[in-house]
Scaffold this active site. Structure first.
Site, mmCIF file in Angstrom:
data_model
loop_
_atom_site.group_PDB
_atom_site.id
_atom_site.type_symbol
_atom_site.label_atom_id
_atom_site.label_comp_id
_atom_site.label_asym_id
_atom_site.label_seq_id
_atom_site.Cartn_x
_atom_site.Cartn_y
_atom_site.Cartn_z
ATOM 1 N N HIS A 25 52.278 16.523 6.609
ATOM 2 C CA HIS A 25 50.930 16.834 5.904
ATOM 3 C C HIS A 25 50.454 18.403 5.853
ATOM 4 O O HIS A 25 49.547 18.396 6.834
ATOM 5 C CB HIS A 25 49.749 16.106 6.427
ATOM 6 C CG HIS A 25 50.219 14.419 6.167
ATOM 7 N ND1 HIS A 25 51.146 13.971 7.172
ATOM 8 C CD2 HIS A 25 49.600 13.466 5.285
ATOM 9 C CE1 HIS A 25 51.281 12.643 6.912
ATOM 10 N NE2 HIS A 25 50.522 12.413 5.767
ATOM 11 N N HIS A 260 48.342 16.814 0.166
ATOM 12 C CA HIS A 260 48.228 15.794 1.122
ATOM 13 C C HIS A 260 49.293 15.398 2.084
ATOM 14 O O HIS A 260 49.367 15.905 2.952
ATOM 15 C CB HIS A 260 47.475 14.674 0.758
ATOM 16 C CG HIS A 260 47.310 13.622 1.733
ATOM 17 N ND1 HIS A 260 46.130 13.533 2.515
ATOM 18 C CD2 HIS A 260 48.349 12.551 2.258
ATOM 19 C CE1 HIS A 260 46.506 12.558 3.462
ATOM 20 N NE2 HIS A 260 47.551 12.042 3.155
ATOM 21 N N GLU A 412 33.047 -5.147 17.410
ATOM 22 C CA GLU A 412 34.351 -5.318 18.437
ATOM 23 C C GLU A 412 35.608 -4.166 18.449
ATOM 24 O O GLU A 412 35.748 -3.541 19.475
ATOM 25 C CB GLU A 412 34.977 -6.547 18.124
ATOM 26 C CG GLU A 412 34.231 -7.919 18.321
ATOM 27 C CD GLU A 412 33.416 -8.210 17.193
ATOM 28 O OE1 GLU A 412 33.204 -7.587 16.182
ATOM 29 O OE2 GLU A 412 32.513 -9.070 17.326
ATOM 30 N N HIS A 474 36.298 -20.323 15.265
ATOM 31 C CA HIS A 474 36.042 -19.563 16.309
ATOM 32 C C HIS A 474 37.385 -19.866 17.360
ATOM 33 O O HIS A 474 37.365 -19.364 18.408
ATOM 34 C CB HIS A 474 34.758 -20.040 16.991
ATOM 35 C CG HIS A 474 33.686 -19.226 16.451
ATOM 36 N ND1 HIS A 474 33.345 -19.078 15.285
ATOM 37 C CD2 HIS A 474 32.530 -18.499 16.972
ATOM 38 C CE1 HIS A 474 32.301 -18.446 14.970
ATOM 39 N NE2 HIS A 474 31.918 -18.015 15.969
#
Ligand SMILES: Cc1ncc(C[n+]2csc(CCOP(=O)(O)OP(=O)(O)O)c2C)c(N)n1
Ligand SMILES: [Mg+2]
Length: 664
Positions: A25, A260, A412, A474
């Site tokens: 890149h 890129h 999280e 869950h």
């Protein structure tokens, strides 16, 4: 020396590296070269001759695809990264891998490439700097005192995790975090104006960041001025929005996504040399005067020398604190801490008091927390469920950063990546908690923790259908298996309070990688053990019960299913079959034991084996074998009380007896 030419040297090396590798890149390194020159030559406190010097400024290339940028910078400033390595960009076993990898290249502070996570690690580093400073600095002795610089692109800011961590960084007032945003308006698919139109300045202002806007990323004076401003505000992190041109200098590819992620091409490389006024046609050639202007070894050594004298004076005035600082930076546990856990496990065994393993985990923290001040914990808004707090937990806030506990909020992924950064910074052993099911939200940071070999204790409670009523959204099914497939990951799923204490001990002494602890919501009895059995828990798998020495049938189980298996085994043994039960809280640890030990636990002569775990079962066939069977949960769970669910899904002694007898 013209600063522009210094930046051009970075452009040249970066595009040449990518061209030679025929892969990589070039765009972002060429676009950020001027910013990099200002940051790396004029602002960063670092010593190329000693990349591990503790009080260096941290630098994180969050847009890790721009790896040739950091390799060029490391090379030019005098790190041990010779030109030969730059010529080996992206080749097997070079020090210049496709994306920066921690531990491989001197001066690379973290592995980046998965966008957004470098930035998250940097938030952790800045947090660690601030809190460690509170633990150790004394008036006149700022021994922990450095900035954390980040380069980030559009991709990092589009990633959701950037919201999690930048929001928290603002709330915590991490004033020594400085982010250079490469606002080039381009990502892989082209101009971002139809998929990324946030007002980034307003967004970060809303997070309580200092925002410095409209900086011309190719004007070194503007960039320097912005950094000066950033350093004046120590109450808020700073983002400096730099307008840049991707592929700067390339006549036909600048400002286009074509710069890129692909080599510019031989012709374009030649045209770019001309455009930049770079007179040397030979690839990778940098004139001596440019090397000299870039060389930071002298300044770096002087900066470190200055810090060393500060630390020596600190040592004289505060000898105990200095020794403690050195211990923590070396990553050694306090003397006696591990032994205290051995004693505690033995006590629990004697006491025989049943407990949920999540509660046992908290009890462990209670026992060792005060002995291990480098423990820094947190949970993603589930502290009362994960039980990650203990009496000595002190919450870190922006006003009072001298703590050891972080309320991460419902973040999280951010939590896990931040704690990776805390560990990378040094001085702390992080532990972080959430429900096992939401490990998936954080998964890539868990993976990077293992890829980097970072000590990070991952507390995952509510480890099965045993959590009950919250239901299938869950209840983890495939999460344990998924964790175990991460290379280098160690997992523990303890069967009772005693195994929990041992797991914690093992996690604390494991310096070179993360440990995932899967803990029960429901209470579990202390299983009977001899001293010998107690000592074997640390081997990851051991015989917990047997009716005879030469088993005809072996149960292998983890966590809450061990007790059930023992019950089933007893019933079968009553009918005269020789049965053994192996508790296997940590299969990866067991697999690392010597062959003789493994054979003693799972003798190859016994092929009638039944593995039991209330989770996706494929992992267990390696122990059960082709003649064995696995009692597992390979569907989603249900919403009901835990006891009913265990019955419904066949985790009862009766069903285990039936299934085992089918083998006999
Ligand atoms: C999490 C993640 N998703 C996808 C990618 C693949 N990827 C690498 S760079 C990139 C685009 C990044 O755009 P930007 O940050 O603007 O980089 P620039 O093109 O400006 O160099 C993508 C999608 C990745 N590395 N990480
Ligand atoms: Mg971009």
């Amino acid at each position: 020396m013209d600063n522009k030419m210094l930046a051009h040297a970075v452009r040249i090396l970066s595009m040449d590296g990518v061209q030679k590798a025929k892969s990589g890149h070039p765009g972002a390194p060429m676009g950020m070269a001027d910013i990099a020159e200002v940051v790396w030559r004029r602002n960063m406190k670092h010593n190329p001759s000693n990349p591990g010097w503790f009080d260096r400024d941290r630098f994180v290339l969050s847009n890790g695809h721009a790896s040739m940028l950091i390799y060029s910078l490391l090379h030019l400033t005098g790190y041990d990264l010779p030109l030969e390595e730059l010529k080996q960009f992206r080749q097997l076993h070079s020090k210049t891998p496709g994306h920066p990898e921690y531990g491989l290249t001197p001066g690379v502070e973290t592995t980046t490439g998965p966008l957004g996570q470098g930035l998250s690690n940097a938030v952790g580093m800045a947090l660690a700097e601030k809190t460690l400073g509170e633990h150790f600095n004394e008036t006149g002795f700022p021994i922990v005192d450095h900035y954390t610089y980040v380069f980030a692109g559009d991709g990092c800011l589009m990633e959701g995790v950037s919201h999690e961590v930048c929001s928290l960084a603002g709330t915590l007032g991490l004033g020594k975090l400085i982010v250079m945003y490469d606002d080039n308006g381009i990502s892989i698919d082209g101009k971002v104006d139809t998929w990324f139109t946030d007002d980034t300045a307003k967004r970060f202002a809303a997070y309580n960041w200092q925002v410095i806007q409209d900086v011309d990323g190719h004007n070194d004076e503007e960039v320097q001025k912005a950094i000066d401003e950033a350093k004046k505000d120590l109450q808020r992190p700073t983002i400096i929005c730099c307008r840049t041109h991707i592929g700067y200098g390339s006549p036909n590819k600048q400002d286009s996504e074509s710069a890129h992620g692909a080599p510019l091409g031989e012709d374009e490389v030649a045209l770019t040399r001309k455009e930049l006024g770079w007179e040397h046609e030979e690839p990778f050639y940098v004139p001596d005067e440019i090397y000299e202007a870039w060389d930071m070894r002298k300044q770096g050594a002087a900066a470190e020398e200055e810090w060393n004298s500060l630390f020596n004076a600190y040592k004289k005035s505060f000898p105990e604190k200095a020794a403690e600082f050195e211990r923590r930076m070396a990553g050694d546990l306090p003397e006696g801490a591990a032994a205290a856990l051995d004693r505690y496990a033995a006590e629990l065994q004697k006491e025989g008091k049943s407990n949920a393993t999540r509660k046992s985990s908290q009890a462990v923290l209670q026992v060792i927390g005060s002995k291990i001040p480098e423990l820094i914990g947190g949970s993603a808004d589930l502290a009362p469920s994960n039980l990650t707090k203990w009496d000595g937990s002190k919450v870190i806030t922006s006003q009072d950063p001298k703590g050891n506990y972080i309320h991460f909020g419902v973040r999280e992924f951010g939590m896990t990546a931040i704690m990776n950064g805390v560990r990378l910074h040094g001085g702390f052993i992080p532990y972080s908690g959430t429900f096992l099911i939401f490990m998936d939200y954080a998964k890539n940071a868990v993976r990077l923790s293992s890829l980097m070999g970072l000590q990070h204790i991952l507390i995952y409670t509510h480890d099965s259908i045993g959590l009950g009523e919250d239901g299938p959204t869950h209840q983890p099914v495939e999460q344990a298996a998924s964790l175990r497939t991460i290379p280098g990951m160690t997992t523990w799923r303890p069967a009772d309070p005693v195994e929990t204490a041992v797991s914690w001990k093992e996690a604390l002494i494991r310096k070179d990688g993360p440990t995932g602890m899967m803990l029960s919501r429901q209470g579990l009895s202390v299983l009977p053990r001899t001293d010998k059995q107690l000592s074997l828990i640390s081997r990851g798998g051991y015989v917990i019960w047997e009716s005879g020495k030469e088993p005809e049938l072996i149960f292998i189980a983890s966590g809450s299913e061990v007790e059930l298996s023992i019950e089933a085994a007893k019933r079968i043994a009553e009918e005269g079959t020789s049965v053994r039960v192996v508790s296997m809280p940590s299969p990866d640890t067991f697999k690392k034991q010597d062959g003789a030990y493994r054979e003693s636990v799972l003798p190859s002569s016994c092929t009638k084996r039944i593995a039991v775990e209330a989770g996706q079962g494929d992992y267990w066939y390696q122990f059960a074998g082709i003649h064995g069977t696995v009692v597992s949960l390979d569907t989603f769970g249900e919403s009901a009380p835990a006891g009913e669910l265990f019955k419904y899904f066949g985790f009862t002694p009766e069903n285990l007896v039936t299934r085992a007898k089918q083998l006999l």
